[in-house]
Design a protein around this motif. Structure first.
Motif, PDB file in Angstrom:
ATOM      1  N   VAL A 285      52.796  -9.384 -17.033  1.00 19.81           N
ATOM      2  CA  VAL A 285      52.457  -8.505 -18.157  1.00 19.81           C
ATOM      3  C   VAL A 285      52.887  -9.210 -19.435  1.00 19.81           C
ATOM      4  O   VAL A 285      54.077  -9.494 -19.627  1.00 19.81           O
ATOM      5  CB  VAL A 285      53.155  -7.144 -18.032  1.00 19.81           C
ATOM      6  CG1 VAL A 285      52.783  -6.254 -19.220  1.00 19.81           C
ATOM      7  CG2 VAL A 285      52.776  -6.457 -16.723  1.00 19.81           C
ATOM      8  N   TYR A 291      47.422  -7.646 -19.290  1.00 18.32           N
ATOM      9  CA  TYR A 291      47.687  -8.143 -17.942  1.00 18.32           C
ATOM     10  C   TYR A 291      47.138  -9.550 -17.762  1.00 18.32           C
ATOM     11  O   TYR A 291      46.043  -9.876 -18.223  1.00 18.32           O
ATOM     12  CB  TYR A 291      47.070  -7.221 -16.896  1.00 18.32           C
ATOM     13  CG  TYR A 291      47.773  -5.898 -16.723  1.00 18.32           C
ATOM     14  CD1 TYR A 291      48.980  -5.631 -17.371  1.00 18.32           C
ATOM     15  CD2 TYR A 291      47.239  -4.903 -15.912  1.00 18.32           C
ATOM     16  CE1 TYR A 291      49.627  -4.425 -17.206  1.00 18.32           C
ATOM     17  CE2 TYR A 291      47.889  -3.690 -15.742  1.00 18.32           C
ATOM     18  CZ  TYR A 291      49.081  -3.453 -16.387  1.00 18.32           C
ATOM     19  OH  TYR A 291      49.715  -2.257 -16.219  1.00 18.32           O
ATOM     20  N   SER A 295      42.483  -7.044 -12.401  1.00 21.37           N
ATOM     21  CA  SER A 295      42.596  -5.589 -12.419  1.00 21.37           C
ATOM     22  C   SER A 295      42.088  -5.022 -11.105  1.00 21.37           C
ATOM     23  O   SER A 295      41.140  -5.550 -10.503  1.00 21.37           O
ATOM     24  CB  SER A 295      41.792  -5.007 -13.583  1.00 21.37           C
ATOM     25  OG  SER A 295      42.321  -5.418 -14.818  1.00 21.37           O
ATOM     26  N   PRO A 348      53.691  -2.996 -12.914  1.00 20.91           N
ATOM     27  CA  PRO A 348      52.276  -2.599 -12.866  1.00 20.91           C
ATOM     28  C   PRO A 348      51.817  -2.187 -11.479  1.00 20.91           C
ATOM     29  O   PRO A 348      52.266  -2.733 -10.465  1.00 20.91           O
ATOM     30  CB  PRO A 348      51.534  -3.848 -13.361  1.00 20.91           C
ATOM     31  CG  PRO A 348      52.508  -4.974 -13.209  1.00 20.91           C
ATOM     32  CD  PRO A 348      53.867  -4.375 -13.395  1.00 20.91           C
TER      33      PRO A 348
END
Length: 646
Positions: A285, A291, A295, A348
């Motif tokens: 991150v 990011y 994803s 995350p």
């Protein structure tokens, strides 16, 4: 429907690991990081740990491992291990484990097992000294992990043999038909992380970082280039180690460049109320929050762990991800059955998809529990992050605490249950843990008995697991000024005794022989309730709230009572609790026609059998509506099972 958890039997490296223990006192249980495609082979089959015949819900018993077996009663603030004592792995004897199992326990969460920073000299075992300027307390926080491949040397009779002693504890726990959980703390590690036990080819966190930059994807830490770390400005009422002399307590700690602090503080000198004893881990991150990894598509919220596992195959991920994968698989190999993840919301959700799918690939029944405090994140961490369970702290616990304190309505619990209906199975219920105040402390409820109706509601209202914290069942008030840790919570930072729990220990007999009559009665209540929770099939069935209709139509029923039904094909239950600590409650409980129809009860009188020792009663059904006469003492509860028609 839940099934009995299974233990992991995929342990191809155990013999090699144990062979190394004698040589170095510890052993690696992992292998160097490898590409994801290299671990895709099917694992060895997993077999049942034992046939326990459980029909109800999991019960997790959290023990603070270094406190559990301590029999020393000195309790001097900031006391040393020699003065205040410490518990050991070996204190979990067969008698102790039988006493824990008696509470319906399916899983023991051994808190504070991974080796964390501690102010004690273990240099004879090759362990570097820790600096009290970046350690909270004398015994240290269990969430400042120093070596993920080893265990806290305080917990071993022979520190050189500490990993073998923990291995023996796992095996004893399994023999008592309970499974083992330990902490994993991905968000941060100790300020001075140094693994003595890491496998060959594995680097310490930060060892290969480019410290010239604030961020790089494969750095383990975040840096403040050009600045050196400074210890916090201590408050006027605080002295390191309580003012005791120590050669390293000099207000300095060498760290150049400075690293971000565990809670995300980016100053070279963190504040005293920051997590200054830890450094934040980088999971890819970037400092602006964006990011640096793939994803996870939104539709993966509806996919199983196998699909998540396949998604990550062949994708580049940050180095930290690989390191924590290897750490957790190491402990599964060693015999651990699951993990409690600290502050999971600060990492995350994609990482959790990656990690948990790799864990499930090895042990599909691994028990994965996470600490998440933001309700708007609950569903993401369950569905995308593949968590089995989350703390139901902000929703259910916080509402129930207000009811126990006499400042909140029971209707809030009904509303919470409705809001959580789609994920209630995944929301772990508890009244105490190491972060929360003890029920009996004046700052919470001031009376352990006020936990009795709350525990009935917490344990029986949903299909979720229930957690107990050691000493809760005997009314431990957390009254000690331990040093860094202050009263109302049992200290996690200090060497200290736990007096009420020590009376149950009774000098190592673990028979409750030194408990007071009130403490014996309280433990008996918890034993009956949790055994029922662990065995009642209705608790994995449906829920029907009886509160709203009775509040509207029954003048003797108030916001200090709560009634609901739980049922399955095998069992129908009526649960009613009175949270009033001063007054009894008598009323006629109404069971709506819709519930009576679902239960297929004809008009007439149906017998009710008390499930917690409260005797028998009767359910009268007239024109399809049910009625039960309820008489509850202060803080009393009844759990009735519909048994037969007279």
């Amino acid at each position: 429907m839940l099934t009995q958890p299974k233990t992991n039997t995929f342990r191809p490296r155990i013999n090699l690991l144990l062979a190394a223990i004698a040589a170095v006192g510890i052993a690696s249980c992992g292998q160097p990081p490898v590409e994801q495609t290299q671990i895709a082979a099917d694992p060895e089959p997993i077999v049942e740990l034992s046939a326990t015949g459980r029909h109800g819900k999991p019960v997790i018993y959290q023990v603070f491992t270094r406190l559990f077996g301590n029999t020393v009663t000195t309790n001097q603030p900031w006391g040393t291990l020699e003065l205040n004592g410490v518990g050991k792995f070996n204190d979990f004897t067969d008698e102790a484990l039988a006493g824990i199992k008696e509470l319906g326990t399916s899983h023991i969460w051994y808190t504070g097992v991974p080796h964390h920073a501690v102010i004690r000299d273990y240099s004879a075992y090759g362990i570097s000294l820790d600096d009290p300027d970046v350690v909270k307390g004398r015994a240290g926080s269990p969430y400042a992990v120093k070596d993920y491949y080893s265990v806290n040397p305080d917990l071993a009779v022979d520190p050189a043999n500490r990993l073998a002693e923990f291995k023996a504890l796992i095996e004893r726990t399994h023999r008592h038909d309970m499974l083992v959980l330990i902490d994993i703390v991905p968000n941060h590690v100790a300020r001075d992380y140094q693994s003595l036990a890491k496998p060959d080819g594995v680097a310490d966190f930060g060892a290969d970082d480019d410290t010239r930059v604030e961020y790089a994807r494969d750095n383990n830490f975040y840096y403040i280039p050009g600045s050196s770390f400074q210890v916090p400005q201590w408050p006027a009422d605080y002295q390191v180690l309580g003012g005791d002399a120590h050669p390293a307590a000099d207000g300095q700690f060498a760290e150049t460049p400075a690293k971000w602090t565990g809670n995300g503080a980016r100053a070279a000198q963190p504040a005293f109320d920051d997590w200054y004893e830890t450094v934040k881990i980088n999971f890819g991150v970037q400092p602006d929050g964006s990011y640096d990894f793939a994803s996870l598509p939104a539709d993966y919220a509806e996919k199983d762990w196998q699909a998540h596992y396949q998604f990550w195959q062949g994708k580049e991920v940050p180095q930290t991800w690989l390191q924590f994968r290897d750490i957790t698989l190491c402990w599964l190999d060693f015999g651990v059955d699951g993990f409690r993840y600290d502050m999971a919301e600060m990492v995350p959700v994609e990482f959790w998809s990656y990690l948990n799918s790799h864990i499930k690939q090895v042990n599909p029944d691994a028990f994965l529990l996470a600490e998440v405090y933001q309700p708007d994140l609950y569903r993401d961490y369950i569905k995308l992050g593949l968590m089995d369970y989350l703390y139901d702290k902000v929703e259910f616990y916080d509402s129930l605490k207000l009811v126990m304190q006499g400042t909140g309505p029971t209707s809030a619990l009904v509303a919470t249950q409705q809001r959580m209906a789609d994920i209630e199975h995944h929301m772990l219920h508890f009244l105490e843990n190491h972060d929360e105040q003890r029920i009996a402390s004046p700052a919470f409820a001031g009376d352990a008995r006020k936990g009795m109706p709350a525990m009935v509601v917490s344990a029986l209202i949903s299909t979720s697991p229930t957690m107990l914290y050691f000493g809760q069942e005997v009314g431990e008030p957390g009254a000690e000024d331990a040093g860094f840790g202050k009263p109302s919570r049992t200290s996690i930072f200090d060497y200290i005794g736990v007096p009420h729990h020590q009376r149950w220990m009774n000098g190592g007999k673990f028979d409750g022989g030194a408990l007071t009559a009130d403490e014996v009665a309280l433990r008996d209540f918890y034993t009956r309730l949790m055994q029922f929770s662990a065995s009642a099939p209705a608790l994995l069935g449906d829920y029907y709230e009886l509160h709203t209709e009775n509040l509207a139509n029954n003048t003797a029923y108030s916001e200090q009572q709560l009634a609901f039904a739980r049922y399955s094909d095998a069992q129908q239950l009526i649960v009613v609790s009175n949270f009033n600590a001063e007054h009894s409650s008598q009323f006629e409980l109404l069971l709506p026609a819709d519930l009576i129809k679902q239960w297929q009860l004809a008009d007439g009188i149906h017998g009710l059998a008390g499930q917690l020792g409260e005797g028998a009663s009767a359910l009268r059904v007239t024109n399809g509506v049910g009625r039960v006469n309820i008489a509850l003492p202060p803080l009393g509860s009844v759990v009735y099972r519909v048994q037969y028609q007279e």
